[in-house]
Design a protein around this motif. Structure first.
Motif, PDB file in Angstrom:
ATOM      1  N   GLU A 218      46.367   8.039  82.991  1.00 44.57           N
ATOM      2  CA  GLU A 218      47.115   7.406  82.270  1.00 44.57           C
ATOM      3  C   GLU A 218      48.465   8.593  81.790  1.00 44.57           C
ATOM      4  OE1 GLU A 218      44.347   4.175  82.121  1.00 44.57           O
ATOM      5  OE2 GLU A 218      44.506   6.227  81.542  1.00 44.57           O
ATOM      6  N   TYR A 219      47.380   9.664  80.902  1.00 46.77           N
ATOM      7  CA  TYR A 219      48.290  11.095  81.195  1.00 46.77           C
ATOM      8  C   TYR A 219      49.145  11.642  81.882  1.00 46.77           C
ATOM      9  CZ  TYR A 219      48.563  16.884  79.369  1.00 46.77           C
ATOM     10  OH  TYR A 219      48.796  17.035  79.327  1.00 46.77           O
ATOM     11  N   ARG A 220      48.275  11.488  83.246  1.00 45.20           N
ATOM     12  CA  ARG A 220      49.027  12.096  84.251  1.00 45.20           C
ATOM     13  C   ARG A 220      50.152  11.281  84.928  1.00 45.20           C
ATOM     14  NH1 ARG A 220      43.521  12.904  86.280  1.00 45.20           N
ATOM     15  NH2 ARG A 220      43.385  11.407  87.296  1.00 45.20           N
ATOM     16  N   HIS A 221      50.184  10.312  85.521  1.00 43.19           N
ATOM     17  CA  HIS A 221      51.463   9.473  85.055  1.00 43.19           C
ATOM     18  C   HIS A 221      52.088   9.587  84.170  1.00 43.19           C
ATOM     19  CE1 HIS A 221      53.232   6.035  87.386  1.00 43.19           C
ATOM     20  NE2 HIS A 221      53.686   5.329  85.970  1.00 43.19           N
ATOM     21  N   LEU A 222      52.098   9.538  82.286  1.00 45.39           N
ATOM     22  CA  LEU A 222      53.065  10.051  82.009  1.00 45.39           C
ATOM     23  C   LEU A 222      53.564  11.420  82.122  1.00 45.39           C
ATOM     24  CD1 LEU A 222      54.488   9.357  79.181  1.00 45.39           C
ATOM     25  CD2 LEU A 222      53.125   9.960  77.862  1.00 45.39           C
ATOM     26  N   LEU A 223      53.014  11.552  82.354  1.00 43.37           N
ATOM     27  CA  LEU A 223      53.655  13.356  82.661  1.00 43.37           C
ATOM     28  C   LEU A 223      54.676  13.106  83.913  1.00 43.37           C
ATOM     29  CD1 LEU A 223      51.850  14.526  80.362  1.00 43.37           C
ATOM     30  CD2 LEU A 223      51.755  16.703  81.305  1.00 43.37           C
ATOM     31  N   ARG A 224      54.546  12.684  84.862  1.00 44.21           N
ATOM     32  CA  ARG A 224      55.058  13.266  85.723  1.00 44.21           C
ATOM     33  C   ARG A 224      55.970  13.056  85.514  1.00 44.21           C
ATOM     34  NH1 ARG A 224      50.228  11.527  88.895  1.00 44.21           N
ATOM     35  NH2 ARG A 224      49.203  12.924  89.979  1.00 44.21           N
ATOM     36  N   GLY A 225      56.596  11.494  84.903  1.00 44.67           N
ATOM     37  CA  GLY A 225      58.089  11.291  84.791  1.00 44.67           C
ATOM     38  C   GLY A 225      59.157  11.514  83.339  1.00 44.67           C
ATOM     39  N   LEU A 226      57.749  12.437  82.538  1.00 40.86           N
ATOM     40  CA  LEU A 226      58.441  12.893  81.343  1.00 40.86           C
ATOM     41  C   LEU A 226      59.334  14.763  82.055  1.00 40.86           C
ATOM     42  CD1 LEU A 226      55.927  12.545  78.784  1.00 40.86           C
ATOM     43  CD2 LEU A 226      58.509  11.747  78.753  1.00 40.86           C
ATOM     44  N   LEU A 227      58.342  15.340  82.859  1.00 38.91           N
ATOM     45  CA  LEU A 227      58.628  16.011  83.663  1.00 38.91           C
ATOM     46  C   LEU A 227      60.082  16.023  84.716  1.00 38.91           C
ATOM     47  CD1 LEU A 227      55.325  18.074  84.284  1.00 38.91           C
ATOM     48  CD2 LEU A 227      57.178  18.327  82.171  1.00 38.91           C
ATOM     49  N   LEU A 228      59.886  15.210  85.206  1.00 44.47           N
ATOM     50  CA  LEU A 228      61.114  14.986  86.131  1.00 44.47           C
ATOM     51  C   LEU A 228      62.275  15.078  85.517  1.00 44.47           C
ATOM     52  CD1 LEU A 228      61.997  13.663  88.894  1.00 44.47           C
ATOM     53  CD2 LEU A 228      61.255  11.592  88.822  1.00 44.47           C
ATOM     54  N   PHE A 229      61.990  13.695  84.148  1.00 40.01           N
ATOM     55  CA  PHE A 229      63.121  14.024  83.065  1.00 40.01           C
ATOM     56  C   PHE A 229      63.774  15.396  82.915  1.00 40.01           C
ATOM     57  CE2 PHE A 229      64.647  13.465  78.740  1.00 40.01           C
ATOM     58  CZ  PHE A 229      65.399  13.391  78.849  1.00 40.01           C
ATOM     59  N   ALA A 230      62.477  15.840  82.806  1.00 40.67           N
ATOM     60  CA  ALA A 230      62.935  17.582  81.716  1.00 40.67           C
ATOM     61  C   ALA A 230      63.403  18.863  82.793  1.00 40.67           C
ATOM     62  CB  ALA A 230      61.834  18.339  81.771  1.00 40.67           C
ATOM     63  N   LEU A 231      63.797  17.868  83.971  1.00 41.78           N
ATOM     64  CA  LEU A 231      64.316  18.646  85.428  1.00 41.78           C
ATOM     65  C   LEU A 231      65.995  18.080  85.059  1.00 41.78           C
ATOM     66  CD1 LEU A 231      62.549  18.022  88.565  1.00 41.78           C
ATOM     67  CD2 LEU A 231      63.169  20.783  87.619  1.00 41.78           C
ATOM     68  N   GLY A 232      66.297  17.394  84.854  1.00 38.05           N
ATOM     69  CA  GLY A 232      67.806  16.195  84.701  1.00 38.05           C
ATOM     70  C   GLY A 232      68.135  17.312  83.578  1.00 38.05           C
ATOM     71  N   ASN A 233      67.088  17.238  82.384  1.00 36.80           N
ATOM     72  CA  ASN A 233      67.591  17.647  81.343  1.00 36.80           C
ATOM     73  C   ASN A 233      68.263  19.360  80.345  1.00 36.80           C
ATOM     74  OD1 ASN A 233      68.318  17.745  78.520  1.00 36.80           O
ATOM     75  ND2 ASN A 233      66.074  16.930  77.446  1.00 36.80           N
ATOM     76  N   SER A 234      69.324  19.574  80.985  1.00 36.12           N
ATOM     77  CA  SER A 234      69.214  21.211  80.323  1.00 36.12           C
ATOM     78  C   SER A 234      69.267  21.065  79.265  1.00 36.12           C
ATOM     79  CB  SER A 234      71.032  21.895  81.190  1.00 36.12           C
ATOM     80  OG  SER A 234      71.476  20.815  81.208  1.00 36.12           O
ATOM     81  N   SER A 235      69.875  22.491  78.694  1.00 37.49           N
ATOM     82  CA  SER A 235      70.528  22.832  77.282  1.00 37.49           C
ATOM     83  C   SER A 235      71.627  22.387  76.422  1.00 37.49           C
ATOM     84  CB  SER A 235      70.120  24.657  76.868  1.00 37.49           C
ATOM     85  OG  SER A 235      71.005  24.306  76.067  1.00 37.49           O
ATOM     86  N   ASP A 236      71.421  22.022  75.242  1.00 36.12           N
ATOM     87  CA  ASP A 236      72.050  20.688  74.657  1.00 36.12           C
ATOM     88  C   ASP A 236      73.221  22.434  74.457  1.00 36.12           C
ATOM     89  OD1 ASP A 236      70.597  18.916  74.546  1.00 36.12           O
ATOM     90  OD2 ASP A 236      70.115  18.967  72.175  1.00 36.12           O
ATOM     91  N   ALA A 237      73.373  23.627  75.129  1.00 30.04           N
ATOM     92  CA  ALA A 237      74.543  24.364  75.058  1.00 30.04           C
ATOM     93  C   ALA A 237      75.964  24.308  76.092  1.00 30.04           C
ATOM     94  CB  ALA A 237      73.390  25.635  75.333  1.00 30.04           C
TER      95      ALA A 237
END
Length: 400
Positions: A218-237
Motif C-alpha cells: 500500500e505504501y509503495r503504490h501510494l508513493l508511486r502516485g504521489l511522486l508521479l504528481f511531484a514530477l509535474g508540480n514545479s515551484s510556486d515561483a
C-alpha cells in the motif's frame, strides 16, 4: 479516572506556532525572491535550476536525517537545528549577489528543512492516532499557513513604504526565524520507538533507501502516485511569475498570494476532518483534480480576477493534499520507522521537484508558459489514474 488526552496536545500547539513563525520568515521573502533574482541578473531558466538544485539538497537530506532520527530515537535535536539553519540563511541572500553565493544561501535554507521535516512529522504522528491523524497534520499545516499569510502581508506593507528595497526584507526575516527557534525550547524530548539494532541496515547517507523493500505494498503504490504528481508540480515561483505578468504589479501579485494562503489556512483543518471521516484517498484525489483545473487555468487566463479565482482554488488544493498525504503515509508505517517512511517520501518528492522545476524553467523559456502549465496538468492526470486504481489505506499499521 484516567485523564483524557486533549485532541490537540501541547506539543502539537508548540510545533504549529514554531511553523507559523518560521513560515512568516520564509513567506515574507517567497513572493519577492523571483523578482529579486531577476533584478540581480538571474534568467527564468536559472531561477528554475536554482529552485530545482535547492530541492535536490533538501531531497538528499530528508531521507538521511529521517532515518537517523528513527535510529537514535530522538526528534528535537533535528527539529531545532533544522529551524536554526533556515533562520540563518535568510540574510545570506542579501549580503552578496554572486550566483554561487545565492545557491549556497538557498541550499542552507533547504538543508535546514531537510534536517527537521521527517523528525517533526514523526513527532506529530506520535501525538495523533489513526482516527484523528488527518486533522492533526492539517491543524499543523493550517497554522504554518497563517505564517504564510502574515509574511507576505508584512512584505506588502514594507514595499509600500520602501519600494524596491528587497534586500532589507532578507534581514527583517531573521526576527520571526529566531522566535521560532526560541519556542522549540519549550518542548521536552520524549523517547521515541526504535527498531532493534539487529534489524537495522548499516547506516550510510543512502541507507534509508532500503525502506522501499521493507515497506507495505500500500505504501509503495501510494508513493508511486504521489511522486508521479511531484514530477509535474514545479515551484510556486512559476505561478507568481505568471501572476506578475498578468497583473503587472508586485502589490497585486503579493496580494493574490496572500489570498491563496488565507484560503489554505482556513481550509486546512476542515479538510483534515473531512479526510478522517470521508477517507484520505477521496480527499487527496479531489485535491489533485483541483490542481489540474488551476494549472489549466493559468495556461490560458489573462485577467486579474482570474488570478484571484485560480489562487482561491489553489488554496483548496493545498489544504486537501499537503498535510493529508503525510498523515496517510504515517498511517501506513510502523511507529519506529515513521521518520524513515516520511523521509523517504519527502526525499524523493524533493528530487522530483528538482526535475520538475528545472524542466519547467526550460520548457517556459523554449515553449512559453502555456505549454509548461498544460504539461504539468497532463502529468497530474496520469498520477490520478494511478492513485484511483489502487486499494490504498485499507490496512493501517498498528499504533506504536
Amino acid at each position: 479516572m484516567q485523564k483524557q488526552r486533549p485532541l490537540i496536545s501541547r506539543t502539537v500547539w508548540i510545533l504549529s506556532l514554531v511553523s507559523l513563525f518560521a513560515d512568516f520568515a520564509s513567506e515574507m521573502l517567497y513572493p519577492v525572491v523571483p523578482v529579486y533574482l531577476k533584478e540581480i541578473g538571474f534568467s527564468i531558466a536559472l531561477i528554475g535550476i536554482l529552485e530545482g538544485f535547492a530541492e535536490f539538497v533538501v531531497g538528499l537530506s530528508k531521507g538521511f536525517f529521517g532515518k537517523l532520527s528513527d535510529d537514535t530515537g530522538r526528534r528535537l535535536p533535528f527539529i531545532r537545528w533544522g529551524y536554526a539553519l533556515s533562520a540563518m540563511s535568510k540574510p545570506m541572500m542579501a549580503i552578496f549577489t554572486w550566483p554561487a553565493w545565492i545557491f549556497l544561501a538557498r541550499s542552507t535554507d533547504r538543508m535546514g528543512k531537510g534536517l527537521r521535516t521527517a523528525a517533526r512529522d514523526a513527532l506529530l504522528a506520535a501525538e495523533s492516532t489513526h482516527g484523528n491523524r488527518g486533522r492533526i497534520f492539517s491543524f499543523h499545516r493550517g497554522w504554518d499557513t497563517v505564517g504564510a499569510v502574515l509574511g507576505p502581508l508584512f512584505a506588502l506593507a514594507f514595499l509600500q513604504w520602501f519600494p524596491g528595497q528587497y534586500r532589507s526584507l532578507f534581514f527583517w526575516a531573521l526576527v520571526p526565524g529566531v522566535v521560532s527557534i526560541a519556542l522549540l525550547f519549550l518542548l521536552r524530548e520524549k523517547p521515541a520507538a526504535t527498531q532493534p539494532a539487529a534489524h537495522r541496515v548499516p547506516f550510510s547517507p543512502f541507507s534509508y533507501l532500503s525502506y522501499w523493500k521493507q515497506s507495505s505494498p500500500e505504501y509503495r503504490h501510494l508513493l508511486r502516485g504521489l511522486l508521479l504528481f511531484a514530477l509535474g508540480n514545479s515551484s510556486d515561483a512559476f505561478l507568481l511569475l505568471q501572476a506578475k505578468a498578468i497583473t503587472g504589479s508586485d502589490s497585486i501579485t503579493i496580494g493574490a498570494y496572500i489570498f491563496y494562503n488565507i484560503v489554505y489556512a482556513l481550509s486546512a483543518y476542515p479538510m483534515g476532518i473531512l479526510a478522517d471521516r470521508w477517507g484520505m484517498k477521496k480527499t487527496l484525489v479531489s485535491g489533485l483534480l483541483i490542481f489540474v483545473a488551476v494549472y489549466t487555468g493559468f495556461a490560458f487566463n489573462t485577467s486579474i480576477a482570474g488570478v484571484f479565482i485560480l489562487f482561491f482554488l489553489y488554496g483548496i488544493y493545498a489544504a486537501a493534499t499537503e498535510g493529508i498525504s503525510k498523515a496517510w503515509i504515517a498511517n501506513l508505517a510502523p511507529a519506529e520507522k515513521r521518520g524513515t517512511a516520511i523521509g523517504f517520501y519527502t526525499s524523493w518528492q524533493s528530487i522530483c521537484t528538482l526535475v520538475s522545476s528545472s524542466a519547467a524553467g526550460l520548457i517556459w523559456t523554449a515553449g512559453g508558459h502555456t505549454f509548461m502549465f498544460l504539461s504539468a496538468a497532463a502529468l497530474t492526470l496520469i498520477s490520478l489514474g494511478w492513485l484511483v486504481t489502487g486499494k490504498i489505506g485499507k490496512r493501517p499499521m498498528p499504533e506504536g
